[in-house]
Design an enzyme around this catalytic site. Structure first.
Site, short mmCIF file in Angstrom:
data_model
loop_
_atom_site.label_atom_id
_atom_site.label_comp_id
_atom_site.label_asym_id
_atom_site.label_seq_id
_atom_site.Cartn_x
_atom_site.Cartn_y
_atom_site.Cartn_z
N ARG A 17 0.83 -1.20 0.00
CA ARG A 17 0.00 0.00 0.00
C ARG A 17 0.87 1.25 0.00
O ARG A 17 2.06 1.20 0.22
CB ARG A 17 -0.91 0.01 1.24
CG ARG A 17 -1.85 -1.17 1.33
CD ARG A 17 -2.78 -1.07 2.51
NE ARG A 17 -2.06 -1.11 3.80
CZ ARG A 17 -2.65 -1.01 4.99
NH1 ARG A 17 -3.96 -0.84 5.05
NH2 ARG A 17 -1.94 -1.07 6.09
N GLY A 18 0.22 2.40 -0.22
CA GLY A 18 0.84 3.69 -0.02
C GLY A 18 2.10 3.93 -0.84
O GLY A 18 2.19 3.59 -2.02
N ARG A 40 1.08 -7.70 7.48
CA ARG A 40 -0.28 -7.94 7.99
C ARG A 40 -1.34 -8.01 6.89
O ARG A 40 -2.26 -8.80 6.99
CB ARG A 40 -0.65 -6.83 8.98
CG ARG A 40 0.07 -6.92 10.32
CD ARG A 40 -0.67 -6.12 11.36
NE ARG A 40 -0.09 -6.27 12.69
CZ ARG A 40 0.74 -5.41 13.25
NH1 ARG A 40 1.10 -4.34 12.57
NH2 ARG A 40 1.22 -5.60 14.45
N VAL A 66 9.88 -7.32 8.78
CA VAL A 66 11.29 -6.99 8.63
C VAL A 66 11.94 -6.63 9.97
O VAL A 66 13.17 -6.59 10.07
CB VAL A 66 11.51 -5.85 7.62
CG1 VAL A 66 11.01 -6.26 6.24
CG2 VAL A 66 10.87 -4.55 8.09
N ASN A 92 11.31 0.56 2.83
CA ASN A 92 10.13 1.41 3.00
C ASN A 92 9.28 1.02 4.20
O ASN A 92 8.64 1.88 4.81
CB ASN A 92 9.28 1.36 1.72
CG ASN A 92 7.92 1.98 1.92
OD1 ASN A 92 7.78 3.19 2.00
ND2 ASN A 92 6.89 1.13 2.03
N TYR A 154 6.05 12.12 18.37
CA TYR A 154 6.74 11.37 17.31
C TYR A 154 8.13 10.90 17.76
O TYR A 154 8.94 10.49 16.94
CB TYR A 154 6.87 12.30 16.09
CG TYR A 154 7.02 11.63 14.75
CD1 TYR A 154 5.97 10.92 14.16
CD2 TYR A 154 8.21 11.74 14.03
CE1 TYR A 154 6.11 10.34 12.91
CE2 TYR A 154 8.35 11.16 12.77
CZ TYR A 154 7.30 10.46 12.22
OH TYR A 154 7.43 9.90 10.98
N LYS A 161 14.03 7.24 12.64
CA LYS A 161 14.35 7.82 11.33
C LYS A 161 15.69 8.54 11.36
O LYS A 161 16.42 8.54 10.36
CB LYS A 161 13.24 8.78 10.89
CG LYS A 161 11.89 8.11 10.65
CD LYS A 161 11.95 7.08 9.52
CE LYS A 161 10.57 6.55 9.17
NZ LYS A 161 10.59 5.58 8.07
#
Length: 258
Positions: A17-18, A40, A66, A92, A154, A161
Site C-alpha cells: 500500500r501507499g 499484515r 522486517v 520502506n 513522534y 528515522k
C-alpha cells in the site's frame, strides 16, 4: 523511461500500500521485476502483485516482518532462491507508537527501532552479496521530517528515522567502493485518498488547506513525486549522490515556523 530498469530485480519492503506500492509500480512500469513484501495485509499486496504482472513483469510476494531477524532472513532467502541476485533494495516498511516521550514504553521503542532502523542494517548485510553478483546496486530508505525536526508525539519514530539517516551515511561511504549506492528520501505530507477522507471526517479540511498554503509549492507531495525521486536515485545519473537524505516536501521544512 519505459525500459530504464529492464532486467533489474527490485525489492520494496512494505509495498502492498501507499508509498511502497507506488514505488513498486513505478519500477515495474519501467521494466523491473519486483519483490513485494507485506506483513499484515495480504489482500492489497496481492493486488499490487497482480498490477505488476499485468505489466508483463515478474512479481514475487513474500510475507515477512522486517523487524524480526528470522523473517528478514526468510525474505532474502526467497529473493535469492527466485532471482539469484538483487539490483535495488528499497527500505520502506515502517511502524511506530506515537505518544509523548514520557509515556513511551520499552516495547514500543524496540518495535519501532527494529522495523524502521535495525532492519536497514541487517537487510543491507543480506542485500550486498546479492548485489555484488549483479555488479553493484542501489539501496534507498524512506525517512521522514521527524528524523531531524520535532513532531508532536513522534519521539520514537523520529529517533528511528534519525538512526536510519545515520545508517544511510555509513552505508553510503562503506558500500560505494563496491558500486553499491545508498541514499534516503524524506517525503513531506503525502497526498492520499485516506488523508482527504480523514480530514473531511474530522472537519479538518480547512486546516489541511491552510497547511497546503504554507508549502512553497502550494500543494502536497504525491505518491508519484516520491516514487520518481526514489527511482532516480537508482540510476547511473545519480551515481555521485552518496549517503544523502533527499527531502521531497515542496520546500515545507525550509520554512517551518511555530
Amino acid at each position: 523511461m519505459e525500459n530504464t530498469f529492464q532486467n533489474k530485480f527490485a525489492l520494496v519492503t512494505g509495498s502492498g500500500r501507499g508509498i511502497g506500492r507506488a514505488i513498486a509500480l513505478h519500477f515495474a512500469q519501467r521494466g523491473a521485476d519486483v519483490i513485494i513484501n507485506f506483513f499484515r495485509n495480504r489482500e492489497p499486496a496481492e493486488e499490487t502483485a497482480r498490477e505488476i504482472e499485468k505489466l508483463g513483469r515478474r512479481a514475487l510476494l513474500v510475507k515477512a516482518d522486517v523487524g524480526d531477524l528470522d523473517d528478514l532472513n526468510h525474505l532474502f532467502d526467497e529473493v535469492e532462491k527466485e532471482f539469484g541476485g538483487l539490483d535495488i533494495f528499497i527500505h520502506n516498511a515502517a511502524s511506530g507508537y506515537n505518544r509523548p516521550a514520557l509515556e513511551q514504553k520499552p516495547k514500543g521503542w524496540e518495535w519501532t527501532m527494529n522495523i524502521n532502523a535495525r532492519a536497514l542494517l541487517f537487510a543491507a548485510q543480506r542485500a550486498v552479496p546479492l548485489m555484488e553478483k549483479r555488479g553493484g546496486g542501489y539501496i534507498v530508505s524512506i525517512s521522514s521530517a521527524g528524523g531531524s525536526r520535532v513532531i508532536p508525539d513522534y519521539v520514537v519514530v523520529g529517533a528511528s528515522k534519525a538512526a536510519l539517516e545515520s545508517l544511510t551515511r555509513y552505508l553510503g561511504v562503506e558500500l560505494a567502493p563496491k558500486n553499491i549506492i545508498a541514499n534516503a528520501v524524506s517525503p513531506g505530507v503525502v497526498e492520499t485518498d485516506a488523508l482527504h477522507h480523514f480530514a473531511s471526517m474530522g472537519g479538518q479540511e480547512a486546516i489541511l488547506q491552510k497547511f497546503i498554503e504554507s508549502v512553497p509549492t502550494k500543494k502536497l507531495v504525491s505518491l508519484e513525486d516520491v516514487a520518481g525521486v526514489v527511482a532516480f536515485l537508482c540510476t547511473p545519473a545519480a551515481k555521485m549522490i552518496v549517503g544523502q537524505t533527499i527531502h521531497v516536501d515542496g520546500g515545507y521544512t525550509l520554512t517551518i515556523t511555530r
